[in-house]
Each structure stands twice: as structure tokens, then as C-alpha cells.
Motif scaffolding. Structure first.
Motif, PDB file in Angstrom:
ATOM      1  N   ASP A 179      49.604  12.311  82.701  1.00  0.00           N
ATOM      2  CA  ASP A 179      50.609  11.483  83.368  1.00  0.00           C
ATOM      3  C   ASP A 179      51.763  12.309  83.922  1.00  0.00           C
ATOM      4  O   ASP A 179      52.703  11.762  84.515  1.00  0.00           O
ATOM      5  CB  ASP A 179      51.169  10.430  82.389  1.00  0.00           C
ATOM      6  CG  ASP A 179      50.116   9.411  81.990  1.00  0.00           C
ATOM      7  OD1 ASP A 179      49.213   9.133  82.815  1.00  0.00           O
ATOM      8  OD2 ASP A 179      50.175   8.921  80.857  1.00  0.00           O
ATOM      9  N   GLY A 180      51.724  13.623  83.699  1.00  0.00           N
ATOM     10  CA  GLY A 180      52.758  14.498  84.241  1.00  0.00           C
ATOM     11  C   GLY A 180      53.939  14.735  83.335  1.00  0.00           C
ATOM     12  O   GLY A 180      54.916  15.371  83.735  1.00  0.00           O
ATOM     13  N   ALA A 181      53.865  14.251  82.076  1.00  0.00           N
ATOM     14  CA  ALA A 181      54.974  14.465  81.129  1.00  0.00           C
ATOM     15  C   ALA A 181      54.864  15.857  80.508  1.00  0.00           C
ATOM     16  O   ALA A 181      53.771  16.321  80.183  1.00  0.00           O
ATOM     17  CB  ALA A 181      54.941  13.403  80.036  1.00  0.00           C
ATOM     18  N   LYS A 182      56.020  16.496  80.358  1.00  0.00           N
ATOM     19  CA  LYS A 182      56.052  17.830  79.751  1.00  0.00           C
ATOM     20  C   LYS A 182      55.713  17.735  78.261  1.00  0.00           C
ATOM     21  O   LYS A 182      56.180  16.836  77.564  1.00  0.00           O
ATOM     22  CB  LYS A 182      57.448  18.438  79.937  1.00  0.00           C
ATOM     23  CG  LYS A 182      57.618  19.817  79.353  1.00  0.00           C
ATOM     24  CD  LYS A 182      59.035  20.332  79.602  1.00  0.00           C
ATOM     25  CE  LYS A 182      59.309  21.599  78.816  1.00  0.00           C
ATOM     26  NZ  LYS A 182      60.688  22.083  79.021  1.00  0.00           N
ATOM     27  N   ILE A 183      54.886  18.677  77.803  1.00  0.00           N
ATOM     28  CA  ILE A 183      54.515  18.718  76.390  1.00  0.00           C
ATOM     29  C   ILE A 183      55.380  19.768  75.697  1.00  0.00           C
ATOM     30  O   ILE A 183      55.377  20.940  76.080  1.00  0.00           O
ATOM     31  CB  ILE A 183      53.027  19.075  76.213  1.00  0.00           C
ATOM     32  CG1 ILE A 183      52.138  18.072  76.960  1.00  0.00           C
ATOM     33  CG2 ILE A 183      52.651  19.118  74.736  1.00  0.00           C
ATOM     34  CD1 ILE A 183      50.663  18.446  77.002  1.00  0.00           C
ATOM     35  N   ALA A 184      56.124  19.349  74.699  1.00  0.00           N
ATOM     36  CA  ALA A 184      56.979  20.284  73.958  1.00  0.00           C
ATOM     37  C   ALA A 184      56.104  21.275  73.194  1.00  0.00           C
ATOM     38  O   ALA A 184      55.087  20.884  72.614  1.00  0.00           O
ATOM     39  CB  ALA A 184      57.869  19.515  72.985  1.00  0.00           C
TER      40      ALA A 184
END
Length: 202
Positions: A179-184
Motif C-alpha cells: 500500500d506504499g506505507a513505510k516499514i519501520a
């Protein structure tokens, strides 16, 4: 039986160009098994593996691909070119089984909390590698006379036309979900399964 095993081990050592049997025993279980099943092909496999790494490292320093050797297009190139060259010289079955042995080795590396090329291996990276291995196998036939330069072009073209897979990242190299969310980074520590996303290489 013990004598036959010693003869086999001698063949394996000669195949790897090594005189010290200890070098064999430092290999992972999957790698040992592959060598024992393919003793006459082991020396060529080692040469091709080193060749694929050397060529990939050279390409990483150019602007032909994205310069990303860990989950990016250079990573995809390394696996596809490796498999293509193994197929060309050793045959599809031996090449594919060596690729699978390498991925099993990566899982062992993960379980031992070790790194592969400076990065913790995980399931999505393994899926990427196996996909790109299969694409590499399709690019050539055993005994083909195509030169290495021509094969390099084929692999790069396959990457640029989206036939390979890479791991989704932003422009700063952060991993992203589908979905394009940054993964910590902390979300990836010690996890074989995670939210990284495979995308087409173009």
C-alpha cells in the motif's frame, strides 16, 4: 563403503579446487548435499557463482540498473544471470536445485540470526530470488553459444521489461508495504515473514 565415501570426498575437493577437506565441512547442509549430488559439476558451479557476483558488483557501479544489490534490480540481475549461466553450462535441473539449496541456506542463516550480504534474510527476499532464478533459467538453453555479453543484455532487458521481481522501496531505500506505507526497521528485526512487497522490476 568408507573407502567409496573417501573417494567421493576426494572428487568433491578436486571439483572445488581445494586440497583441504575442512573447506567442504564449513558449507551449509543444503550446499553440502548439492555438492555430494553433483560432484563433477561443483567446480564449474563455483566458478560461475564467483563470476556472477563479480559481474553484478561491476554493474552495481554503473547506471545500467538501480545500483541496489539487496532487494533491487542488481540483486535481481545477480540471481537471473547466475541461473542462466548455470543452465548454460550445467543444465536446468542442476542449476535450479543449486538455487533452491541457496534459499534453504538463507533460511538457516535467518534461524542463526546471521546476515546475508549485510542484510537479514527473510521470506519475501527468498520469494524474490526464486522468481528471478526461474526467469534466468528461461533466458538460455544448455550448451547455448551466446556470449556472456549477450546474456548480460538479455538479463538487463528482462529486468527493464518487468519480467523480474524486486522489493518495493522508496527513493531513500526504505522498505514499503504494497500500500506504499513505510516499514519501520524495528518491524523487520527477527521476522522471517513481514510486510515487504514484491513488485515488477520495471
Amino acid at each position: 563403503m568408507k573407502f567409496l565415501f573417501c573417494i567421493l570426498m576426494l572428487n568433491v575437493m578436486v571439483s572445488f579446487g581445494q586440497s583441504n577437506p575442512k573447506n567442504f565441512f564449513v558449507l551449509s547442509g543444503p550446499a553440502k548435499k548439492w555438492v555430494l549430488l553433483h560432484p563433477l559439476k561443483a567446480k564449474k558451479a563455483l566458478r560461475i557463482s564467483l563470476e556472477a557476483k563479480r559481474i553484478s558488483d561491476s554493474i552495481q557501479k554503473t547506471n545500467l540498473l538501480d545500483g541496489d544489490g539487496s532487494g533491487g534490480k542488481v540483486d535481481a540481475f545477480r540471481h537471473a544471470f547466475w541461473m542462466a549461466r548455470l543452465h548454460q553450462e550445467l543444465g536446468k535441473s542442476a542449476a535450479r536445485s543449486l538455487g533452491k539449496a541457496h534459499e534453504k541456506e538463507n533460511y538457516i542463516t535467518f534461524k542463526e540470526n546471521k546476515l546475508e550480504d549485510g542484510v537479514a534474510p527473510d521470506e519475501i527476499s527468498s520469494k524474490m530470488d526464486l522468481w528471478n532464478n526461474e526467469q534466468g533459467l528461461k533466458l538460455i538453453n544448455k550448451g547455448s553459444k551466446i556470449p556472456k555479453s549477450g546474456l548480460i543484455f538479455r538479463v538487463i532487458n528482462a529486468i527493464k521489461t518487468g519480467k523480474m521481481k524486486i522489493i518495493k522501496k522508496d527513493e531513500k531505500g526504505n522498505f514499503l508495504t504494497c500500500d506504499g506505507a513505510k516499514i519501520a526497521p524495528k518491524e523487520l528485526i527477527g521476522k522471517w515473514k513481514n510486510n515487504k512487497c514484491l513488485v515488477a522490476s520495471n
